[in-house]
Motif scaffolding. Structure first.
Motif, PDB file in Angstrom:
ATOM      1  N   GLY A   1       0.818  -1.207   0.000  1.00  0.00           N
ATOM      2  CA  GLY A   1       0.000   0.000   0.000  1.00  0.00           C
ATOM      3  C   GLY A   1       0.849   1.251   0.000  1.00  0.00           C
ATOM      4  N   ASN A   2       0.247   2.366   0.428  1.00  0.00           N
ATOM      5  CA  ASN A   2       0.961   3.633   0.536  1.00  0.00           C
ATOM      6  C   ASN A   2       0.608   4.283   1.866  1.00  0.00           C
ATOM      7  OD1 ASN A   2      -1.449   5.518   0.068  1.00  0.00           O
ATOM      8  ND2 ASN A   2      -1.488   4.282  -1.800  1.00  0.00           N
ATOM      9  N   ALA A   3       1.306   5.359   2.170  1.00  0.00           N
ATOM     10  CA  ALA A   3       1.199   5.960   3.497  1.00  0.00           C
ATOM     11  C   ALA A   3      -0.187   6.517   3.783  1.00  0.00           C
ATOM     12  CB  ALA A   3       2.244   7.068   3.657  1.00  0.00           C
ATOM     13  N   ASP A   4      -0.948   6.903   2.749  1.00  0.00           N
ATOM     14  CA  ASP A   4      -2.263   7.485   2.975  1.00  0.00           C
ATOM     15  C   ASP A   4      -3.299   6.451   3.410  1.00  0.00           C
ATOM     16  OD1 ASP A   4      -1.346  10.000   2.270  1.00  0.00           O
ATOM     17  OD2 ASP A   4      -1.794   9.699   0.152  1.00  0.00           O
ATOM     18  N   GLN A   5      -3.007   5.167   3.241  1.00  0.00           N
ATOM     19  CA  GLN A   5      -3.989   4.130   3.544  1.00  0.00           C
ATOM     20  C   GLN A   5      -3.963   3.687   4.999  1.00  0.00           C
ATOM     21  OE1 GLN A   5      -2.471   1.765  -0.126  1.00  0.00           O
ATOM     22  NE2 GLN A   5      -4.555   1.073   0.173  1.00  0.00           N
ATOM     23  N   PHE A   6      -2.943   4.081   5.760  1.00  0.00           N
ATOM     24  CA  PHE A   6      -2.780   3.563   7.117  1.00  0.00           C
ATOM     25  C   PHE A   6      -2.582   4.723   8.085  1.00  0.00           C
ATOM     26  CE2 PHE A   6      -1.120   0.533   4.053  1.00  0.00           C
ATOM     27  CZ  PHE A   6      -1.827  -0.611   4.371  1.00  0.00           C
ATOM     28  N   GLY A   7      -3.031   4.505   9.306  1.00  0.00           N
ATOM     29  CA  GLY A   7      -2.892   5.535  10.318  1.00  0.00           C
ATOM     30  C   GLY A   7      -1.464   5.677  10.785  1.00  0.00           C
ATOM     31  N   SER A   8      -1.092   6.895  11.176  1.00  0.00           N
ATOM     32  CA  SER A   8       0.262   7.166  11.643  1.00  0.00           C
ATOM     33  C   SER A   8       0.216   8.276  12.674  1.00  0.00           C
ATOM     34  CB  SER A   8       1.168   7.564  10.472  1.00  0.00           C
ATOM     35  OG  SER A   8       0.817   8.843   9.976  1.00  0.00           O
ATOM     36  N   ILE A   9       1.368   8.499  13.299  1.00  0.00           N
ATOM     37  CA  ILE A   9       1.462   9.566  14.289  1.00  0.00           C
ATOM     38  C   ILE A   9       1.516  10.939  13.627  1.00  0.00           C
ATOM     39  CG2 ILE A   9       2.617   8.067  15.950  1.00  0.00           C
ATOM     40  CD1 ILE A   9       5.262   9.331  15.118  1.00  0.00           C
ATOM     41  N   TYR A  10       1.628  10.972  12.302  1.00  0.00           N
ATOM     42  CA  TYR A  10       1.726  12.237  11.589  1.00  0.00           C
ATOM     43  C   TYR A  10       0.375  12.745  11.099  1.00  0.00           C
ATOM     44  CZ  TYR A  10       6.413  10.194  11.236  1.00  0.00           C
ATOM     45  OH  TYR A  10       7.607   9.587  11.511  1.00  0.00           O
ATOM     46  N   ASP A  11      -0.685  11.963  11.224  1.00  0.00           N
ATOM     47  CA  ASP A  11      -1.952  12.286  10.569  1.00  0.00           C
ATOM     48  C   ASP A  11      -2.567  13.585  11.076  1.00  0.00           C
ATOM     49  OD1 ASP A  11      -1.637  10.049   9.087  1.00  0.00           O
ATOM     50  OD2 ASP A  11      -3.107   8.826  10.150  1.00  0.00           O
ATOM     51  N   ILE A  12      -2.536  13.802  12.392  1.00  0.00           N
ATOM     52  CA  ILE A  12      -3.154  15.014  12.942  1.00  0.00           C
ATOM     53  C   ILE A  12      -2.394  16.250  12.473  1.00  0.00           C
ATOM     54  CG2 ILE A  12      -3.771  16.210  15.055  1.00  0.00           C
ATOM     55  CD1 ILE A  12      -4.086  13.518  16.403  1.00  0.00           C
ATOM     56  N   ALA A  13      -1.063  16.173  12.509  1.00  0.00           N
ATOM     57  CA  ALA A  13      -0.271  17.313  12.036  1.00  0.00           C
ATOM     58  C   ALA A  13      -0.473  17.547  10.546  1.00  0.00           C
ATOM     59  CB  ALA A  13       1.207  17.078  12.348  1.00  0.00           C
ATOM     60  N   VAL A  14      -0.614  16.473   9.779  1.00  0.00           N
ATOM     61  CA  VAL A  14      -0.874  16.628   8.343  1.00  0.00           C
ATOM     62  C   VAL A  14      -2.215  17.314   8.115  1.00  0.00           C
ATOM     63  CG1 VAL A  14      -1.361  15.351   6.224  1.00  0.00           C
ATOM     64  CG2 VAL A  14       0.595  14.710   7.633  1.00  0.00           C
TER      65      VAL A  14
END
Length: 806
Positions: free
Chosen positions: A116-129
């Motif tokens: 997959g790619n980074a947009d498909q999974f949750g990460s610690i960067y999502d809120i800042a993004v």
């Protein structure tokens, strides 16, 4: 013959000769400096090429050791508690190797993650993004420097972060310089002394403006202009006083809506929508952390059960060895048959295959899919560590045997408030309410009031701003002096009225669509809460069911242990065939593994109830908080706070934004008091009808049955625990009394002792008594068949030959 005809014929022949000489194929152009290698020619448009990207590899990637296999036990146990596993997973997780939702069972997504790619999974960067997301439409101004406001209604999925939404209220500076000349004739008479026939002129305009959108919906603009004009018109008393003139202007303009787009509530809706989008990201982040914690705990108990499956398989294998040894002795003494020995040896290989699958996993139908190595590898994926590092994770926390009860009203109240899925959909409802409010505002007529005030100065020269006695536009006058003098001031008031299109079909359709979306979101929330209660009901019921299954399988295990003991005594006394003993050993192994599976599912069920209630993170002492910013961010925030505290607060009255939040999320105990739930934990759980219509006699299962088993942390080294068993070359019966074909009887290992044979005593199986299972470390009960033969049915595993060090 006519000469013209002859000439035409000659030309035709010449043309045909040239055509036939050149042929029909097109000719290539000729270049004087053409290179024979054609280095600029590419014979293909698309090729598989590697991107010019260099990213440092993780040490966990490049430092992985060869995978663990059935014959590879060159490692040490890594004893970890459940708390340590959760802590390691949270510390190492930049991306959450888990799925969304609140399903009880979720698949491992390692394969999906790698493809997959980074947009498909949750990460610690999502809120800042989400906070730093911006729109592609820039701030625009018109030719006069006034801000042009966006038209229409924005949806929640069309706005960026809060800073991007607040940027709509930033001041925008603009300016231009325009220079033009005129050189043309005019339709005037020759004797016209004012306007000559040939017009020559130079015009220059310079403008600088700054415009800001106000929270109330208006636009405030401060504008400055300098205009220069020069013409060849005749200078006279009736035409021009000077050949050129300068005009300096300063304008202040305020445009304010009176109906549509009026008020801070409407104009701040995009900011509130962006803020609620951040709340959605926070809810998603919380659910992903929660799912990771649950997946770690589920994998922990799956790994624990896999270890127990290995231990049970070892017990079954060793019991088959002992039974086969006794069958071999009976065959040598003439009291047994080859069929009995072959059946016992077959069961040995059956348990050996089960043991090998329990250790490493297998895709063979009926076998353990993952085994110890597979579940340990899944745990490492969740922990964010390398696949193999010379250690094997071993759970040291024993699953809870305590009887846990949940107050139903309290659980429902906590779930309906704490569930991030419910909170997320309530945030979406608030967004839909704001969208409906904005849609209703667009049906109002657009009535804009514009106020303009202008200072004007005109003179022969631009001049310095000091005062002069010469008034403009006489020769020697200064435009800036006239401007600062304030003698010439202008004003204008403009009222623009633009009602909606006749019928307002688009506006009414927009309102109807917003109303339908709001009703749909509310109905979805109601159905979601109903189904969440159903899931919670299922989870709570499974806690009681799995606890009862633990007790039932413990009783079953106890009975199987005593049956094996009795069958062995009968077999040694010659009163029972070997297949009965072997079947009892199989039932005992199955009862033991079913007990541990039920125990693992019981602990996972308790975890799932906390998961559904929304108290899983709190019960695991996990809190979510914003990380630290850099120092400059705190300094800037302090400066903004000082500026706001030094200013004067403007009361907008009824136009202020309404409340969209009710404050921080409360804890579980506060939720019970807030929603009127019950917190009584002292009640007894009633299993079934008190009259017991099914005659199941469930009363013995209310009390925990003690199981005297060896903890995983005390099961020795990997070589001892995962020993694959004996090799077939060690099987060789000595001095058989019955003839047999070569190789027809498999050899058996040497065994030290065998239990005494004797008369079979009646079994007393009291309900609720402790279970003392046999395992591969249980001391063998010895018996001597003859002076030189000493056997045992519970041998110590043979030490495995260590692999050479690397």
């Amino acid at each position: 013959m006519n000469r013209s005809l002859l000439r035409f014929t000659a030309y035709l022949q010449l043309g045909m000769t040239i055509l036939f000489a050149s042929g029909c194929a097109p000719t290539q152009p000729f270049f004087l400096n053409e290179s024979p290698d054609l280095q600029f020619y590419l014979n293909q448009a698309t090729a598989i090429e590697y991107p010019d990207v260099e990213v440092e590899h993780l040490a966990e990637t490049t430092g992985a050791l060869p995978p663990l296999t059935v014959g590879n036990h060159d490692y040490q146990f890594w004893d970890l508690s459940l708390e340590e596993c959760v802590s390691i997973a949270l510390q190492n997780s930049k991306f959450f190797i888990t799925t969304n939702g609140n399903a009880e069972f979720r698949q491992n997504i390692a394969a999906q993650f790698t493809s997959g790619n980074a947009d498909q999974f949750g990460s610690i960067y999502d809120i800042a993004v989400q906070q730093s997301t911006t729109q592609s439409v820039p701030l625009t101004v018109d030719g006069n420097g006034n801000r042009v406001l966006p038209r229409g209604v924005l949806r929640a999925n069309q706005v960026g972060g809060v800073e991007d939404a607040l940027a709509e209220f930033d001041a925008q500076a603009s300016g231009f310089v325009n220079y033009g000349t005129t050189d043309r004739t005019r339709n005037v008479g020759i004797a016209n002394s004012i306007n000559p026939q040939i017009s020559r002129a130079t015009d220059t305009t310079q403008q600088a403006a700054i415009s800001k959108r106000l929270a109330t919906g208006g636009v405030a603009t401060l504008r400055q202009q300098v205009i220069y004009s020069r013409s060849n018109a005749e200078i006279s008393a009736v035409s021009r006083a000077v050949p050129s003139d300068w005009t300096a202007l300063i304008e202040a303009q305020v445009q304010h809506p009176l109906m549509r787009n009026r008020g801070t509530l409407i104009n701040r809706i995009p900011v509130v929508l962006a803020s609620l989008n951040e709340d959605l990201s926070i809810a998603d982040f919380e659910s992903q952390v929660r799912n990771l914690v649950r997946d770690v705990e589920n994998t922990y108990w799956d790994l624990y059960v896999s270890y127990r499956n290995v231990a049970t398989s070892i017990i079954g294998r060793n019991s088959a060895i002992a039974t086969a040894q006794f069958a071999r002795l009976n065959l040598e003494n003439g009291t047994g048959t080859r069929q009995e020995l072959a059946q016992a040896v077959e069961q040995y290989y059956q348990f050996r295959g089960i043991l090998e699958s329990a250790i490493a996993g297998s895709n063979v139908p009926g076998a353990d899919r993952f085994g110890v190595y597979g579940n340990e590898r899944r745990m490492r994926e969740l922990l964010g560590i390398t696949a193999t590092d010379g250690r094997l994770i071993r759970p040291i926390d024993e699953p809870s045997l305590a009887r846990v009860e949940f107050d139903w009203n309290e659980s429902v109240a906590q779930m309906l408030y704490l569930s991030p899925e419910v909170r997320r959909n309530k945030t979406r409802i608030k967004q839909n309410e704001l969208e409906l409010m904005a849609a209703k505002n667009q049906i109002l007529p657009e009535v804009n009031l514009s106020l303009l005030y202008r200072w004007v100065g005109q003179g022969d020269t631009l001049g310095p701003p000091q005062r002069r006695d010469v008034a403009g536009p006489n020769p020697g006058s200064s435009a800036l002096a006239e401007l600062t003098g304030g003698d010439y001031q202008e004003g204008a008031i403009r009222l623009d009225i633009t009602p909606p299109a006749l019928g307002a079909r688009r506006e009414l359709a927009r309102i109807r669509g917003a109303q339908l979306r709001l009703v749909r979101e509310k109905a979805f929330l109601q159905e979601q809460e109903r189904l969440l209660v159903s899931q919670l009901s299922d989870a709570t019921a499974k806690v009681a069911t799995h606890y009862q299954l633990v007790q039932t399988n413990a009783q079953r295990w106890q009975a199987a242990e005593q049956e094996v003991e009795a069958r062995l005594a009968e077999f040694k006394g010659g009163r029972s065939p070997v297949n009965v003993v072997l079947q009892s050993q199989q039932r005992r192994a199955q009862a033991q593994i079913d007990y541990y599976r039920a125990l693992g599912e019981y602990n996972k069920s308790i975890n799932y109830v906390d998961y559904m209630k929304g108290t899983l993170l709190a019960n695991s002492n996990i809190t979510l908080a914003e990380g630290p910013w850099n120092k400059k961010a705190y300094w800037d925030a302090l400066e903004r706070a000082r500026e706001r505290s030094a200013g004067k607060q403007v009361k907008y009255g009824v136009t202020r934004p309404e409340v969209v939040r009710t404050g921080p999320v409360r804890d579980a105990d506060a939720v019970v008091n807030m929603m009127g739930g019950s917190a009584d934990h002292n009640g007894e759980m009633i299993f079934g009808d008190p009259n017991d219509p099914l005659s199941m006699n469930l009363s013995p299962y209310r009390n925990t049955i003690e199981v005297d088993d060896v903890p995983l942390s005390e099961m020795g080294t990997p070589q001892q625990m995962f020993s694959p068993g004996v090799s077939p070359e060690q099987f060789a019966p000595a001095n058989p009394t019955t003839p047999r074909a070569s190789g027809s009887v498999p050899p058996m290992p040497t065994i030290d002792s065998l239990p005494d044979s004797g008369s079979l005593q009646p079994l007393d199986i009291p309900i609720g008594s402790a279970v003392a299972p046999m395992n591969y470390e249980t001391p063998a009960v010895s018996a001597r068949i003859s002076d030189d033969v000493d056997v045992s049915y519970a041998p110590t595993p043979v030490a495995r030959r260590p692999l050479p060090s690397r």
